[in-house]
Enzyme design. Structure first.
Site, short mmCIF file in Angstrom:
data_model
loop_
_atom_site.label_atom_id
_atom_site.label_comp_id
_atom_site.label_asym_id
_atom_site.label_seq_id
_atom_site.Cartn_x
_atom_site.Cartn_y
_atom_site.Cartn_z
N LEU A 168 0.17 1.85 -0.84
CA LEU A 168 1.16 2.23 0.16
C LEU A 168 1.86 0.96 0.61
CD1 LEU A 168 -0.60 4.77 2.60
CD2 LEU A 168 1.12 5.29 0.87
N ASP A 169 3.17 1.04 0.78
CA ASP A 169 3.90 -0.11 1.32
C ASP A 169 3.31 -0.49 2.67
OD1 ASP A 169 5.57 0.05 -0.86
OD2 ASP A 169 7.12 1.17 0.21
N ARG A 170 3.42 -1.76 3.00
CA ARG A 170 2.90 -2.23 4.29
C ARG A 170 3.41 -1.41 5.47
NH1 ARG A 170 3.04 -8.48 6.57
NH2 ARG A 170 2.06 -8.01 8.57
#
Length: 241
Positions: free
Chosen positions: A54-56
């Site tokens: 997951l993106d930050r």
């Protein structure tokens, strides 16, 4: 910080990752000291293996395997596209009804993390289905109009290209709120000024996959955190139950 465990058995563990937390160590953010993988390892007392990312700035379901063998099995399920992912996003403007975004994407290379990769790459298939859950309008002139419109969307990506949902909605000119890479800067500044916890309005709400051992379908849901609810309140949308 203690992460909410959404599912755990002998083969895997899923947690509700908050926005702003890195999944693992990165050359881009060397100063950071907290990472989801290490936090989950410390919480459950055993090593974990990443199987998807997951993106930050994205919150929601983050799945990890509990062995290298389990990681291989789950990764094979993901590569075979037997995993269904559902996201919630708040975007600028009214995006009506439902539809499919079929817009190929080139690999989005990072100058630091991907410095050894070639900068020449052809666009790859990228498809995202979307459905509008609710629309709203607030009497605030954020841009050139006297009021501002918003949509709460449910999104189901068929492919998993980097930043796919964020790039697809920006392509439709309905960028996600508080997206510093692909969003509307005027809207981003407005919400940063209004909310102390403003963050990217993208949440991985559900993950569905067959269990790697018995094949039984698993559905893992991640509830919205307060920061996402605050954004919904700011645009006058009731959060889904």
């Amino acid at each position: 910080m203690v992460l909410q465990i959404l599912y755990q058995d002998a083969w895997m563990v899923a947690v509700n990752k908050p926005s702003g937390l890195l999944v693992h160590r990165s050359m881009i953010d060397r100063h950071e000291t907290q990472f989801a993988m290490q936090m989950v390892r410390d919480q459950i007392g055993q090593r974990v293996y990443p199987v998807h990312r997951l993106d930050r700035p994205t919150s929601g379901v983050l799945l990890m395997a509990l062995s290298s063998h389990g990681a291989k099995l789950i990764s094979a399920i993901i590569e075979a596209r037997k995993v269904a992912k559902t996201y919630l996003a708040i975007c600028r403007g009214h995006l009506n009804d439902e539809g499919v975004i079929d817009h190929p994407l080139s690999e989005n290379l990072d100058k630091i993390a991907d410095r050894h990769k070639s900068g020449h790459n052809l666009p790859k298939d990228a498809i995202t289905a979307y459905r509008c859950i609710e629309q709203s309008e607030i009497p605030v002139a954020i841009n050139r109009y006297p009021s501002s419109r918003f949509s709460l969307l449910q999104l189901n990506p068929v492919h998993g290209r980097k930043h796919q949902i964020r790039r697809h909605l920006a392509h439709l000119r309905h960028p996600i709120l508080c997206d510093v890479n692909y969003g509307d800067n005027k809207y981003n500044r407005y919400f940063k000024a209004q909310l102390a916890d403003a963050r990217l309005a993208l949440h991985a709400s559900r993950l569905e996959l067959p269990h790697p051992i018995n094949g039984q379908m698993l559905t893992i849901d991640a509830p919205l955190d307060n920061s996402f609810k605050h954004l919904l309140n700011a645009v006058n949308i009731e959060y889904p139950r």
